[in-house]
Design a protein around this motif. Structure first.
Motif, PDB file in Angstrom:
ATOM      1  N   LEU A   1       6.004   8.489  -4.133  1.00 59.08           N
ATOM      2  CA  LEU A   1       4.644   8.955  -3.886  1.00 59.08           C
ATOM      3  C   LEU A   1       4.510   9.560  -2.492  1.00 59.08           C
ATOM      4  O   LEU A   1       3.804  10.563  -2.305  1.00 59.08           O
ATOM      5  CB  LEU A   1       3.648   7.819  -4.086  1.00 59.08           C
TER       6      LEU A   1
ATOM      7  N   THR B   1       5.231   2.211  -8.439  1.00 50.22           N
ATOM      8  CA  THR B   1       6.130   3.243  -8.951  1.00 50.22           C
ATOM      9  C   THR B   1       7.552   2.753  -8.738  1.00 50.22           C
ATOM     10  O   THR B   1       7.891   2.295  -7.653  1.00 50.22           O
ATOM     11  CB  THR B   1       5.911   4.571  -8.191  1.00 50.22           C
TER      12      THR B   1
ATOM     13  N   SER C   1      -3.093   3.825  -0.474  1.00 48.09           N
ATOM     14  CA  SER C   1      -3.528   3.762  -1.864  1.00 48.09           C
ATOM     15  C   SER C   1      -3.077   2.468  -2.523  1.00 48.09           C
ATOM     16  O   SER C   1      -1.982   1.954  -2.245  1.00 48.09           O
ATOM     17  CB  SER C   1      -2.947   4.956  -2.631  1.00 48.09           C
ATOM     18  N   ASP C   2      -3.933   1.961  -3.427  1.00 51.08           N
ATOM     19  CA  ASP C   2      -3.607   0.808  -4.263  1.00 51.08           C
ATOM     20  C   ASP C   2      -3.181   1.225  -5.661  1.00 51.08           C
ATOM     21  O   ASP C   2      -3.205   0.409  -6.582  1.00 51.08           O
ATOM     22  CB  ASP C   2      -4.823  -0.124  -4.367  1.00 51.08           C
ATOM     23  N   ARG C   3      -2.810   2.473  -5.820  1.00 50.32           N
ATOM     24  CA  ARG C   3      -2.344   2.928  -7.130  1.00 50.32           C
ATOM     25  C   ARG C   3      -1.229   2.018  -7.637  1.00 50.32           C
ATOM     26  O   ARG C   3      -0.541   1.361  -6.851  1.00 50.32           O
ATOM     27  CB  ARG C   3      -1.833   4.376  -7.032  1.00 50.32           C
ATOM     28  N   PRO C   4      -1.008   1.977  -8.960  1.00 46.61           N
ATOM     29  CA  PRO C   4       0.020   1.082  -9.510  1.00 46.61           C
ATOM     30  C   PRO C   4       1.392   1.337  -8.903  1.00 46.61           C
ATOM     31  O   PRO C   4       1.670   2.406  -8.349  1.00 46.61           O
ATOM     32  CB  PRO C   4       0.004   1.429 -11.004  1.00 46.61           C
TER      33      PRO C   4
ATOM     34  N   ARG D   1       0.852  -1.192   0.000  1.00 46.50           N
ATOM     35  CA  ARG D   1       0.000   0.000   0.000  1.00 46.50           C
ATOM     36  C   ARG D   1       0.884   1.236   0.000  1.00 46.50           C
ATOM     37  O   ARG D   1       1.829   1.331   0.788  1.00 46.50           O
ATOM     38  CB  ARG D   1      -0.907   0.037   1.252  1.00 46.50           C
ATOM     39  N   HIS D   2       0.575   2.169  -0.884  1.00 44.16           N
ATOM     40  CA  HIS D   2       1.259   3.456  -0.849  1.00 44.16           C
ATOM     41  C   HIS D   2       0.763   4.251   0.347  1.00 44.16           C
ATOM     42  O   HIS D   2      -0.424   4.243   0.665  1.00 44.16           O
ATOM     43  CB  HIS D   2       0.973   4.253  -2.122  1.00 44.16           C
TER      44      HIS D   2
ATOM     45  N   ARG E   1       5.555  -0.940  -4.396  1.00 39.33           N
ATOM     46  CA  ARG E   1       4.415  -0.398  -3.643  1.00 39.33           C
ATOM     47  C   ARG E   1       4.513  -0.981  -2.251  1.00 39.33           C
ATOM     48  O   ARG E   1       4.425  -2.204  -2.114  1.00 39.33           O
ATOM     49  CB  ARG E   1       3.087  -0.790  -4.311  1.00 39.33           C
TER      50      ARG E   1
END
Length: 200
Positions: free
Chosen positions: A116, A107, A102-105, A89-90, A111
């Motif tokens: 981020l 980087t 966040s579960d954003r892709p 998780r970010h 992650r």
């Protein structure tokens, strides 16, 4: 409901730290040297195996006078506490000091990502943020260092020559957006001088 934004108490209001390979030892040394009444929250990205739960917060909590815990979405970041991004998780923070996950892709293939976290700290706190890059392989954190410095923040990097793994520190230094390159043992003193000695 978000907590209300706080008036700045000093020149700096948050510290964000990134590390990867060799990070458990580096974080133990860094957090272990900070006092329980450290005046700002510490936000940490340590690259972790996303397939497993982690005991990192428990390990570091036993080695530090700070309270150390895994970050929870929606909690307000408090002084004297270190918040670790959970596996996969970010970790982000808003201008109101509230943490989000966040579960954003991925980087830089990871992650949580330091880039981020640093970018969110830069957006939320600008010149009132300190970001630190410690030992680790890869380039994660370098873009975030640029974001933090561009917005007036202060950047500290562990000396690549003495870091257990030089990749992340080297990438940060090569960004040419670094204020201090220090041996790990000197970073707690630098944080004290920046955050404690300058407070009213």
């Amino acid at each position: 409901m978000s907590a209300p934004a706080r008036e700045p108490l000093g020149r700096f209001d948050v510290v964000a730290v990134a590390t990867s390979a060799g990070g458990v030892q580096a974080l133990s040394a860094l957090l272990g040297a900070l006092p329980a009444d450290f005046p700002v929250p510490v936000l940490i990205v340590q690259h972790l195996d996303p397939r497993h739960d982690t005991t990192l917060a428990d390990i570091l909590d036993r080695r530090s006078a700070l309270r150390v815990k895994l970050a929870d979405a929606g909690e307000h970041a408090e002084p004297g506490t270190a918040y670790i991004a959970p596996p996969d998780r970010h970790l982000l923070i808003g201008a109101d000091g509230v943490l989000s996950l966040s579960d954003r892709p991925r980087t830089q293939f990871v992650r949580p990502a330091a880039d981020l976290l640093f970018e969110s700290v830069a957006d939320a706190y600008g010149a009132r943020a300190v970001v630190c890059v410690l030992t680790g392989s890869g380039r994660d954190g370098a873009a975030g260092v640029v974001a933090a410095k561009t917005r007036g923040g202060t950047v500290i990097v562990e000396d690549p020559e003495t870091a257990a793994f030089a990749g992340m520190p080297h990438a940060a230094v090569r960004s040419e957006h670094v204020d201090h390159v220090l041996a790990l043992a000197d970073i707690p003193t630098a944080l004290h001088d920046l955050l404690v000695a300058t407070r009213p």
